[in-house]
Design a protein around this motif. Structure first.
Motif, short mmCIF file in Angstrom:
data_model
loop_
_atom_site.label_atom_id
_atom_site.label_comp_id
_atom_site.label_asym_id
_atom_site.label_seq_id
_atom_site.Cartn_x
_atom_site.Cartn_y
_atom_site.Cartn_z
N GLN A 448 57.21 68.47 51.68
CA GLN A 448 56.46 67.65 50.73
C GLN A 448 54.96 67.85 50.83
O GLN A 448 54.25 67.90 49.82
CB GLN A 448 56.82 66.18 50.92
N GLY A 449 54.44 68.00 52.04
CA GLY A 449 53.00 68.19 52.19
C GLY A 449 52.52 69.49 51.55
O GLY A 449 51.52 69.52 50.82
N GLY A 450 53.24 70.57 51.81
CA GLY A 450 52.86 71.84 51.21
C GLY A 450 52.99 71.84 49.71
O GLY A 450 52.15 72.41 49.00
N PHE A 451 54.01 71.15 49.21
CA PHE A 451 54.18 71.10 47.76
C PHE A 451 53.05 70.32 47.10
O PHE A 451 52.55 70.71 46.03
CB PHE A 451 55.53 70.48 47.43
N LEU A 452 52.65 69.21 47.70
CA LEU A 452 51.53 68.44 47.13
C LEU A 452 50.24 69.26 47.15
O LEU A 452 49.44 69.19 46.20
CB LEU A 452 51.35 67.14 47.90
N ALA A 453 50.04 70.03 48.21
CA ALA A 453 48.85 70.89 48.24
C ALA A 453 48.90 71.94 47.14
O ALA A 453 47.89 72.23 46.49
CB ALA A 453 48.75 71.56 49.62
N LEU A 454 50.09 72.51 46.90
CA LEU A 454 50.23 73.49 45.83
C LEU A 454 49.94 72.86 44.47
O LEU A 454 49.24 73.44 43.63
CB LEU A 454 51.65 74.08 45.86
#
Length: 892
Positions: A448-454
């Motif tokens: 989830q963290g990486g997806f929000l950053a993307l």
């Protein structure tokens, strides 16, 4: 074995040599046929049998001497005049210019034949195919022979790898040289020569690729350089031989990796190779442009993208591949390598074919956009792939933004790409839930963290590039909308897929901060004279952000309600800033909300801990009604759209609310009860009447209202028919729902209600169905009264139980009273249908008395029964005659 090998080689050489000789013979015969045709025309012209136009052309101004007399006609060998190239329908007073005189003998045979083989501009593709199908098939056979010769050598182990590759290159060179020799010898090009050169191109592609993939004789870099050289040579020859060579070479070039594939799965290499071929074809289109060549290169390039979707080798590389394809489509044909060309720039019109490509750019570029969205859906998101995801999905937006800086026609593409990418992320997480609905699965916690950053970086990319393009002054409404809406649209996607990464409080706070910032900037821009598009979209984004914050904070609200709230905001902005051009956006939001709520039972489901149906359906209907009120005076056409949506949403609201209360909060429960059928019957019939009355005043929307009203009436009829069939079959879910209380029970709304509704339809609905509605009303009333009698005697309406004698007589008495009343009223008022209905019921009563009621009577009871029946009939006849003096008898 050696003899077999030698025999095979000799057989192949015989076929190749025979093909060459056949092609030479075909070219020579073609030239001789043209010469014979020209000589025949010259003979007809000399003998005076030529058309008037031809005779006029013989004395054209070019043949008049300076003194005004006609100059003597030039002669060729045999004393015959030269062939005149005269149009068949040329008027006599406007002679066509004569063709230059041909020399005799061999000079006539070496006359350039380009005009002879040129295809008229009006010929279609199928006509050209009918003329040249044998040539194209022959060229394909020659090319395939080279490919299959290489394949045969591989399978049989003939010669060594280097010799095989060398023989393939020598064969390709021989085909190239043969095509050029034939062109120079005949003095012009011909599709046959183009087919030879195309076969050489395919053979060269096959030889080089086999050297790379099968024998590893070359490194990838030098091999692809050689392939590029072959493509350039083919392009150069296509300039001489026309588009036939380009088509053959392109088809073969894209398919060679499949023909010589060994199953190693080197998809990346094939994709790079496809880009090289695409570049060569686009360079060719600068000089020999055809629409079918453009479509062919699109099909070939995207075919290799589609092949890559069946494996994982090209993951994270599909995006750059599609971006390179989009750049080539934009830059090569027009020569705009920096993508700085303006639409309609006269400087680039000199490039051959550029004017033909321009109309195809927008639909062609939507294909890489759609391919990138499908690639996102296919690959998904992996926790460690933030960098690779940025590398994969950022190049195409950059290419589109740079290309659209000076071309307003391309401005919608970044918007389409953003919406498509967000939809692809959501679609990739849909999961089947139950039998008829799906749910959205959040990403795993570690992703989830990486997806929000993307999502954040993608939104920044789109917003920043849109602002840069906004400053260029072209298509500002598109860029202003994209700049402010990109982060707002990414926010709900992040909440739905990675909502657990942050608390609900932070999500609402972010949305509220966006709303405050946008509204502040909008107010500031309105006071300082910013461009109108930016001010309008800042207000729209601010309202949307506040609506989103409210929906995220209130658990019983939804994203659909947030979209519905935009109807009010858009209506206010259209009225406040006099922006009727935003009407298309209002219609789009209306359509989205209506479709979403109409298909809600088959889409996402809600929890049972909140009264979501009232908030979602009722709130959306209220928003559409408020938009109608706001737009009523300044924009009546848009107001009618909003009104139609509001009425439809009202129907959905009442339906959803009824199911919510019937099924204890489970509005979409897979159940159907007697009470729901009754409610649906009343709801659909009543709203059908409303829609019909609305259609009489709706103007351009009359057909929509009328059609929707008919659908609602049909739905009401289906519910009533279902109740009747279930009652006739004594289904428990019907008679148990009626209850035991007499008179005041479910029989009133379920069976008396249809009689009233049908009477209303008879009075105020379509004239064509009023007669039928009156009949249905009478039948429904008859059924209701009969069921009331059944219920009074037995306490239920089951038809599968025994009937007492007293109940039978009660039916007869009640039906007789109904018949008498109908006959007398029909006679008194002159209502023929009422009179006939009463007579039909009377006939039914008589038949019932004779066959059922009196069947078991004997003696005085039988006498009394017949006496009573006779007196009743006489009394009816007397009253009918007395009433008939004032009104004519309906039966006459």
């Amino acid at each position: 074995m050696d003899n077999l090998v030698l025999l095979g080689v000799l057989l192949i050489l015989t076929v190749v040599v025979g093909s060459f000789l056949g092609i030479f013979a075909f070219a020579e015969v073609k030239s001789l046929r043209g010469e014979v045709r020209r000589l025949r025309q010259a003979v007809e012209l000399a003998s005076g049998n030529a058309p008037a136009a031809g005779r006029t052309a013989a004395t054209s101004p070019a043949q008049v001497s300076p003194g005004g007399a006609a100059a003597p006609e030039p002669r060729v060998a045999g004393g015959l005049p030269p062939r005149a190239n005269v149009p068949e329908q040329a008027p006599p007073d406007e002679p066509a210019p004569p063709e230059p005189v041909a020399a005799a003998g061999s000079a006539a045979r070496t006359e350039p034949s380009r005009a002879a083989v040129a295809v008229p501009a009006g010929d279609t593709f199928w006509e050209r195919m009918q003329q040249n199908w044998m040539v194209w098939l022959g060229g394909a056979c020659v090319a395939l022979s080279g490919v299959f010769l290489a394949r045969y050598g591989i399978e049989q182990g003939l010669l060594g790898p280097r010799v095989r590759v060398a023989l393939g290159l020598i064969t390709a060179l021989a085909l190239y040289v043969a095509s050029e020799v034939l062109r120079r010898r005949t003095g012009g090009s011909h599709p046959t020569f183009a087919a030879l050169a195309g076969g050489g191109a395919i053979t060269a592609f096959a030889a080089i690729l086999s050297a790379v993939h099968l024998y590893q004789l070359f490194e990838p870099g030098p091999a692809f350089a050689m392939l590029a050289l072959v493509a350039l040579v083919t392009m150069w020859l296509a300039r001489l031989h026309g588009p036939v060579l380009a088509g053959i070479g392109m088809l073969g070039a894209y398919s060679v990796p499949i023909l010589v594939s060994t199953g190693g799965g080197n998809v990346l290499g094939a994709m790079v190779y496809a880009l090289i071929i695409t570049t060569s074809v686009l360079l060719l289109l600068r000089h020999v442009y055809r629409n079918w060549l453009w479509f062919g290169l699109l099909a070939g390039a995207l075919a290799w993208w589609l092949i890559s979707m069946f494996g994982h080798q090209a993951d994270s590389w599909r995006g750059p591949y599609l971006a390179a394809l989009a750049y080539l489509l934009l830059a090569v044909v027009s020569g705009d390598w920096l993508l700085q060309r303006r639409a309609g720039d006269a400087r680039d019109e000199a490039v051959a074919g550029a004017s033909g490509v321009d109309p195809l750019l927008l639909p062609s570029l939507t294909l890489p956009v759609a391919a990138q969205c499908l690639s996102i859906f296919r690959e998904g998101f992996v926790s460690s792939s933030l960098t690779s995801a940025l590398w994969a999905w950022s190049p195409l937006p950059l290419v589109l933004f740079v290309a659209a800086r000076r071309r307003a026609a391309l401005a919608p593409l970044p918007w389409v790409l953003l919406l498509g990418q967000l939809a692809a992320w959501l679609a990739g997480r849909l999961d089947q839930w139950g039998e008829a609905s799906v749910r959205l699965l959040p990403l795993p916690a570690e992703q989830q963290g990486g997806f929000l950053a993307l999502l954040a970086l993608t939104a920044v990319l789109f917003s920043a590039c849109a602002l840069i393009n906004f400053r260029m002054g072209i298509a500002r409404f598109w860029w202003a909308s994209l700049a402010v809406m990109a982060p707002l649209l990414s926010l709900p996607v992040g909440y739905m897929l990675a909502g657990d990464a942050l608390s609900r409080y932070w999500w609402c706070l972010y949305a509220a901060v966006f709303g405050a910032v946008f509204l502040y900037l909008g107010s500031r821009g309105a006071g300082r004279g910013w461009h109108k598009s930016m001010v309008v979209w800042l207000f729209i984004a601010g309202h949307f952000a506040y609506s989103l914050a409210a929906c995220l904070w209130l658990e019983q609200a939804s994203l659909t309600l947030a979209m519905a709230l935009q109807l009010v905001s858009l209506a206010w902005i259209i009225r406040r800033f006099d922006m009727p051009a935003l009407g298309w956006l209002l219609k789009g939001v209306l359509l989205l909300v209506v479709v979403r709520l109409t298909l809600n039972p088959w889409l996402l489901s809600y929890g049972d801990n909140s009264h979501w149906s009232l908030w979602t359906y009722g709130g959306a209907a209220l928003c559409a009604w408020l938009a109608t009120r706001i737009l009523r005076h300044p924009q009546p056409a848009l107001a009618r759209w909003a009104e139609a949506a509001a009425l439809h949403l009202l129907v959905l609201t009442l339906w959803a609310e009824s199911r919510y209360w019937l099924y204890d909060g489970h509005a979409f429960a897979a159940d159907f009860r007697f009470a729901e059928a009754v409610i649906n019957m009343w709801l659909f019939a009543g709203l059908g009447l409303v829609y019909y009355r609305k259609s009489l005043l709706a103007g351009s929307f009359s057909r929509w209202y009328d059609g929707y009203g008919r659908l609602l009436m049909l739905a009401a009829a289906v519910n009533y028919l279902g109740i009747l069939l279930a009652t006739a079959a004594s289904e428990p879910w019907v008679w148990r729902s009626v209850g035991a209380r007499p008179l005041i029970n479910m029989l009133l709304p379920a069976f008396a209600g249809p009689a009233l509704l049908a009477w209303l339809v008879h009075r105020w609905y379509l004239p064509g169905v009023r007669r039928l509605a009156g009949l249905v009303s009478a039948l429904a009333a008859f059924i209701w009264i009969s069921l009331e009698v059944r219920h009074l005697w037995q306490g239920n309406i089951r038809l599968d139980s025994a009937t007492a004698t007293g109940e039978l007589y009660t039916y007869s008495a009640v039906w007789l009273a109904l018949a008498v009343a109908a006959i007398l009223i029909g006679s008194w008022r002159g209502w023929r249908s009422c009179y006939r209905g009463g007579m039909a019921v009377l006939a039914l009563v008589i038949v019932k008395l004779f066959l059922v009621d009196m069947a078991g009577l004997e003696g005085l009871l039988r006498v009394a029964s017949f006496m009573g029946m006779g007196l009743a009939l006489l009394g009816i006849a007397y009253l009918h005659q007395r009433l008939g003096h004032r009104h004519p008898s309906p039966g006459q």
